[in-house]
Design a protein around this motif. Structure first.
Motif: not given
Length: 515
Positions: A62-63, A68-70, A74-75, A495-498
């Motif tokens: 979660r952290a 990554a969102n902030a 990308p993860l 945010a399209g990070i995943l």
């Protein structure tokens, strides 16, 4: 130290991380066979991540997602790297999230029976520990030695015993996951109201990071029944499978091999034990030459003469269950199959298959080293469309590669076809251009085969997932359904990070992803 590494260290100083060059190479790809061609050409890791992290709890995940969102980083979730569809293809700005430190059993309830287990648990140790307690999940993919619970869920995996125990979507009672917004959510299978679990199963790390799963268990059985039958043709074999599954019987394993694959199975050459490895030599050169013009070879095998010479198609079946049920089911199966042109061949082929059920997964390297390429394609259709799918895709593949097939993962309404194929560079390719020429043949072969699958009314995948290799074609299969998937992505990961670029096709994507 890179800026990415500094930012992450400041935000999450306790998180285990690595930017070691060897780690970045190890996490640069999955086992997509097209990657092997690049490695053979000397391009070992063209898509290295910026950093690898090993969270050890849901709070860590979660952290990490919140950071990554902030930062719009990308993860890419990572299990054991055994995917075969380019689900892993990072960049310098990507953080790969290896979940294998999250491997705890959270709750084991033998009365339900269920197990809540974290996503990073490896497959074989899980099944072995369940066996010691008298239970089984019933999930035995060929990759069980090198895959995780989270990977099974991400790819909607099917194990070899799916006929009796089902696929991964049948085994999941609940999921804990972290969405792309950093929300920790628990999703329960429901019979009333919206059931969101199926949205995450098969989403390939693009909607949420799975952190644990509650899985349905079964009492382990010591009773099995084994049988095999030969058939004049592959079509006769799958008609027997259709009648068998529509009768209500559920063999744990029911695999139909086409005549050439059946010949290898009878000789013990497909998945019946390791062989002594040899360096590529004259034999490899002959094989490369044959596979540069495979159409005639395929035509001979597909002819009636070839079918007769190889001894026809072959079904191997394994029944299991409580008490004497496997024996009773096997007796009923014999009556059904032998009325459908099946000739009983005894227990031997099925017992040999079970003894070496995972060996085939580790036989690719010698073929690649010989200058060839090797891959598999698993697609499915309803029984009424199975013939068109089988013959259409086989013709499309057979133009440029040698192809054989088996059918497994059967259901009352349809079946999965699993094509295996090997190919080489096209005629005229020079030594210095060999690997690039192999890639061109590989890409053109897949393009034709996927188009043929769609034209026949089949699917593009059954249990390997889509990854980046099939994503450009999903629009042809799903139509407006692709827009629904994109809408889910916006809702769960705005945010399209995943795992950006995986599974969901780009609006104008038409070509295979580069290696």
């Amino acid at each position: 130290m890179s800026e990415l590494e500094r930012d992450l260290a400041r935000a999450l100083p306790a998180l285990r991380t690595s930017t070691d060059p060897a780690d970045r190479v190890a996490y640069a790809r999955d086992l997509w066979p097209r990657h092997h061609l690049a490695v053979r050409a000397g391009n070992v890791a063209a898509h290295r991540p910026g950093i690898i992290v090993w969270p050890s709890s849901t709070d860590d995940v979660r952290a990490l997602v919140m950071w990554a969102n902030a930062t719009r980083t990308p993860l890419v979730p990572f299990g054991a790297g055994s995917g075969v569809c380019a689900g892993i293809l990072p960049r310098e700005d990507v953080v790969v999230v290896d979940l294998k430190r999250m491997n705890r059993w959270r709750r084991f309830d033998p009365r339900a029976p269920v197990l809540d287990v974290e996503a990073g648990h490896l497959g074989l140790p899980l099944e072995e520990e369940l066996g010691r307690r008298g239970f089984t999940l019933g999930h035995f993919p060929s990759s069980i030695l090198c895959s995780t619970v989270g990977g099974w869920i991400a790819a909607r995996s099917a194990g070899q015993n799916s006929g009796y125990y089902g696929k991964m979507e049948d085994m999941v009672a609940a999921l804990e996951c972290v969405t792309g917004k950093g929300d920790v959510v628990t999703l329960q299978r429901r019979t009333h109201g919206p059931d969101l679990v199926p949205l995450i199963v098969g989403s390939e790390g693009t909607l949420a990071i799975v952190t644990s799963a509650t899985l349905r268990l079964h009492r382990a059985t010591a009773t099995r029944g084994f049988a095999s039958w030969s058939f004049p043709s592959t079509e006769d074999g799958w008609e027997a499978m259709r009648v068998l599954f529509q009768s209500g019987l559920r063999p744990a394993v029911c695999r139909l091999y086409d005549p050439f694959d059946a010949m290898l199975a009878r000789r013990g050459s497909v998945s019946h034990g390791p062989k002594k490895e040899r360096a590529p030599g004259a034999g490899a050169a002959v094989l490369r030459a044959l596979l540069r013009r495979p159409a005639a070879f395929n035509a001979l095998i597909d002819s009636g003469l070839g079918t007769k010479a190889f001894g026809g198609a072959l079904i191997v079946a394994v029944f299991e269950g409580p008490g004497d049920r496997p024996v009773r089911d096997l007796e009923a199966a014999r009556r059904i199959v032998e009325r459908s042109r099946g000739e009983y061949r005894g227990e031997g082929p099925a017992r040999r298959w079970l003894s070496h059920r995972y060996a085939i997964s580790y036989r690719q390297a010698p073929t690649i080293a010989s200058g060839l390429f090797l891959d598999t394609m698993e697609i499915c259709a309803t029984w009424s469309r199975l013939g068109a799918l089988y013959h259409g895709v086989r013709r499309a593949l057979g133009e440029s590669v040698f192809v054989m097939a088996h059918l497994s993962h059967a259901y009352p309404d349809g079946c999965c076809i699993y094509f295996s194929f090997a190919g080489s560079a096209a005629p005229g390719a020079k030594a210095g251009e060999w690997d690039a020429a192999c890639e061109r043949v590989y890409d053109a072969t897949w393009q034709r085969a996927l188009d043929a699958a769609i034209a026949a009314g089949g699917t593009l995948a059954h249990h390997h997932g889509a990854g980046r290799s099939k994503a450009p074609h999903l629009g042809k299969e799903l139509g407006a359904g692709v827009d629904v998937v994109r809408a889910l992505k916006r809702a769960l990961d705005p945010a399209g990070i995943l795992n950006p670029g995986n599974l969901i096709p780009a609006p104008t994507a038409t070509e295979a992803v580069p290696s």
